[in-house]
Design a protein around this motif. Structure first.
Motif, short mmCIF file in Angstrom:
data_model
loop_
_atom_site.label_atom_id
_atom_site.label_comp_id
_atom_site.label_asym_id
_atom_site.label_seq_id
_atom_site.Cartn_x
_atom_site.Cartn_y
_atom_site.Cartn_z
N LYS A 96 0.84 -1.08 -0.13
CA LYS A 96 -0.25 -0.06 -0.10
C LYS A 96 0.69 1.32 -0.10
CE LYS A 96 -3.28 -2.65 2.65
NZ LYS A 96 -3.79 -2.64 3.88
N GLY A 97 0.27 2.50 -0.10
CA GLY A 97 0.99 3.63 -0.29
C GLY A 97 1.73 3.94 1.16
N PRO A 98 2.65 4.92 1.24
CA PRO A 98 3.57 5.18 2.36
C PRO A 98 2.66 5.63 3.45
CG PRO A 98 3.81 6.97 0.55
CD PRO A 98 3.13 5.68 -0.09
N ASP A 99 1.67 6.23 3.18
CA ASP A 99 0.55 6.57 4.23
C ASP A 99 -0.36 5.57 5.08
OD1 ASP A 99 1.51 9.08 3.98
OD2 ASP A 99 0.37 9.77 2.46
N THR A 100 -0.30 4.59 4.36
CA THR A 100 -0.95 3.21 4.93
C THR A 100 0.12 2.28 5.34
OG1 THR A 100 -2.84 3.90 3.14
CG2 THR A 100 -3.02 1.88 4.41
N GLN A 101 -0.46 1.30 6.21
CA GLN A 101 0.27 0.46 6.71
C GLN A 101 0.19 -1.13 5.80
OE1 GLN A 101 -0.28 -1.79 10.47
NE2 GLN A 101 1.34 -0.38 11.28
N SER A 102 1.29 -1.63 5.51
CA SER A 102 1.22 -2.81 4.66
C SER A 102 2.05 -3.94 5.69
CB SER A 102 2.01 -2.73 3.62
OG SER A 102 1.62 -1.75 2.58
N VAL A 103 1.55 -5.11 5.56
CA VAL A 103 2.08 -6.15 6.33
C VAL A 103 2.51 -7.40 5.59
CG1 VAL A 103 1.52 -7.88 8.04
CG2 VAL A 103 0.46 -5.68 8.39
N ILE A 104 3.67 -7.80 5.72
CA ILE A 104 4.35 -8.88 4.80
C ILE A 104 4.29 -10.04 5.77
CG2 ILE A 104 6.01 -9.55 3.65
CD1 ILE A 104 6.74 -6.73 2.81
N LEU A 105 3.72 -11.25 5.65
CA LEU A 105 3.84 -12.46 6.42
C LEU A 105 4.73 -13.20 5.75
CD1 LEU A 105 2.89 -14.34 8.70
CD2 LEU A 105 0.74 -15.04 7.43
N LEU A 106 5.98 -13.73 6.46
CA LEU A 106 6.85 -14.73 5.94
C LEU A 106 6.63 -15.83 6.51
CD1 LEU A 106 10.20 -12.54 5.44
CD2 LEU A 106 8.51 -12.95 3.86
N GLY A 183 4.99 5.46 13.21
CA GLY A 183 5.27 6.01 11.60
C GLY A 183 5.73 4.93 10.97
N LEU A 184 5.76 3.34 11.29
CA LEU A 184 6.35 2.86 10.35
C LEU A 184 5.52 1.92 9.31
CD1 LEU A 184 8.40 1.21 13.29
CD2 LEU A 184 9.27 2.62 11.53
N ASP A 185 5.70 2.12 7.97
CA ASP A 185 4.62 1.69 7.16
C ASP A 185 4.61 0.25 6.68
OD1 ASP A 185 6.62 1.56 4.96
OD2 ASP A 185 6.49 3.65 4.37
N THR A 186 5.89 -0.40 6.80
CA THR A 186 5.76 -1.82 6.54
C THR A 186 6.31 -2.68 7.59
OG1 THR A 186 6.49 -1.01 4.24
CG2 THR A 186 6.68 -3.45 4.73
N VAL A 187 5.21 -3.72 7.99
CA VAL A 187 5.60 -4.51 9.09
C VAL A 187 5.84 -6.00 8.36
CG1 VAL A 187 4.73 -5.64 10.83
CG2 VAL A 187 3.90 -3.37 10.52
#
Length: 467
Positions: A96-106, A183-187
């Motif tokens: 998602k855009g930098p103002d919205t949080q994205s989650v990556i599940l490994l 303010g971290l956008d990618t988890v």
């Protein structure tokens, strides 16, 4: 990287591409050789059959048999089919855009390299302008949280962990809240693996996925396990719905069975490949470039990109001007050795060189020789590095002693350097030679490489082209 299958394919392509006329028998014999090469590479049988049938059908058409250059037409069909097996084109992460949080599940089995892949991915995303957070969700493997903390610290990326935690789902929820507040956008979630797929493992992963609704659900698989990696991907996909795969240890995979089978069998794209132990050894998977490497055609685009990432454009221009004025020094040579090291392992660079892909293994590369050459230059004074002509017999003895080498090795390096300077001088003054070199290197602008490949010599007689 894929040395075995690349060597076989390169020989097949070399034989068929030179033919001015081919028959149906030529096609059948070549396809049979390719079939055996794919089976030996541990490619899934269904994938091999599909490849063989479609290749034979297309190659026996009038487009090939009656074309002006049938050998080249046939090679193009093989290249296109390999690309299709690998996934046709690269797939980007659906973040998602930098103002919205994205989650990556490994996720993946224990030992596949999830934790290492997590920190490499975080480093790459950080370079791309994202603000990642690494989350230690592996509450099973001893020291997993500490390993992630150390790796995160190494790349200056925050790591969320809860010492003594028992509930991975709760850790994920708390980590997502922490990311929002900071303010971290990618988890990036580094989950627990098992030696084999089991009910408890899958239940935990299903619960984690439900609670965080990830943008990407990525399997981390060991490319060296071949078809086994494909079976694992199918199992995870059926229960969790994968969006892609990261193949680790790709630099150690001589066969390529996993890469060549995954997309066809699972329908899931390969997103990244791990190409070494360093943090930077993590590449976006480009099917067309890997297909080119497999067929022994090299990968000049990736080679130039690596050079651009590691070499400052201004420094490259300065070096080019030095070469034109015949002012290239041993100090410059030392800096070029160091630049090449930053670009990755020597074998991976050789795989990208047209005509050398699959021809040189890591074992054949004289790493000790390169280290000795660096040590010799480092044992010189700065004045000596700038003007090698002042290095007489007594200085050569001192340099040999200081570098732990012999006077003969010092003499050899200086002779090699003088020869290299002479070649560079000829190259900068001879437009015809420059044109031939650029054609050999796929038409690239030599200034992009900044001369990094000059002077590197291999024990079996290979030199980087043009130097």
């Amino acid at each position: 990287m894929l040395e075995k299958i690349t060597g076989t394919f390169a020989n097949i392509i070399k034989t068929i591409s030179g033919k001015s006329k081919i028959t149906e028998k030529n096609i059948e014999e070549t396809v049979e050789q390719i079939k055996m090469a794919l089976l030996e590479a541990d490619v899934n049988l269904r994938v091999v059959r599909r490849f063989v049938n479609s290749t034979v059908e297309e190659a026996k058409g009038e487009k090939v048999l009656r074309s002006v250059d049938p050998g080249q037409q046939f090679v193009k069909i093989i290249y296109d089919k390999i690309c299709a097996m690998l996934g046709d084109k690269k797939t980007d992460l659906a973040l998602k855009g930098p103002d919205t949080q994205s989650v990556i599940l490994l996720l993946g089995l224990q030992g596949a390299g999830k934790t290492t892949a997590a920190h490499k991915l975080a480093f790459k995303l950080k370079k791309d302008g994202r603000r990642p957070l690494l989350v230690a969700c592996d509450l099973v493997r001893p020291a997993a949280m500490e390993q992630l903390r150390v790796l995160g610290e190494k790349i200056s990326v925050p790591v969320y962990k809860e010492d003594g935690a028992k509930d991975a789902v709760k850790v994920v929820k708390n980590a997502i809240d922490y990311a929002k507040k900071n303010g971290l956008d990618t988890v990036i979630l580094d989950t627990a693996g098992r030696l084999q797929i089991d009910t408890d493992m899958m239940k935990e992963l299903v619960d984690i996925k439900k609670c965080c609704s990830p943008s990407e659900t990525i399997l981390v698989a060991d490319s060296m396990t071949g078809q086994n990696a494909v079976d694992i991907a199918k199992s995870f996909d059926e229960q969790l719905g994968l969006t892609g795969v990261i193949l680790t240890k790709f630099d150690s995979d001589a066969r390529g069975g996993a890469a060549l089978s995954l997309k066809t069998i699972t329908g899931k794209p390969i997103l990244y490949i791990g190409t070494g132990e360093k943090t930077e050894d993590f590449e976006i998977f480009h099917p067309d470039r890997i297909a080119s490497r497999i067929l022994g055609m090299g990968d000049v685009v990736s080679l130039v990109e690596k050079a651009q990432e590691t070499v400052d454009a201004e420094e490259a221009l300065k070096l080019q001007k030095k070469m034109q004025r015949n002012e290239f020094s041993l100090q410059d040579m030392l800096e070029q050795f160091e630049s090449v090291e930053k670009m990755g392992s020597m074998s991976s660079l050789m795989d990208m060189m047209p005509g050398l892909a699959g021809q040189v293994s890591e074992d054949q590369i004289d790493k000790a020789g390169i280290k000795h050459q660096k040590a010799i230059i480092q044992a010189m004074t700065y004045k000596e590095r700038l003007n090698h002509l002042i290095i007489g017999p007594s200085r050569r003895k001192r340099i040999a002693k200081g570098s732990g080498t012999s006077v003969q090795e010092v003499n050899k390096l200086i002779k090699q350097f003088e020869k290299m300077k002479l070649t560079m001088k000829k190259l900068t003054r001879n437009k015809g030679m420059q044109a031939r070199l650029m054609q050999q290197m796929g038409g690239m602008d030599m200034s992009k490489l900044g001369g990094q490949l000059g002077g590197m010599k291999l024990p079996n007689g290979f030199n980087f082209p043009g130097f």
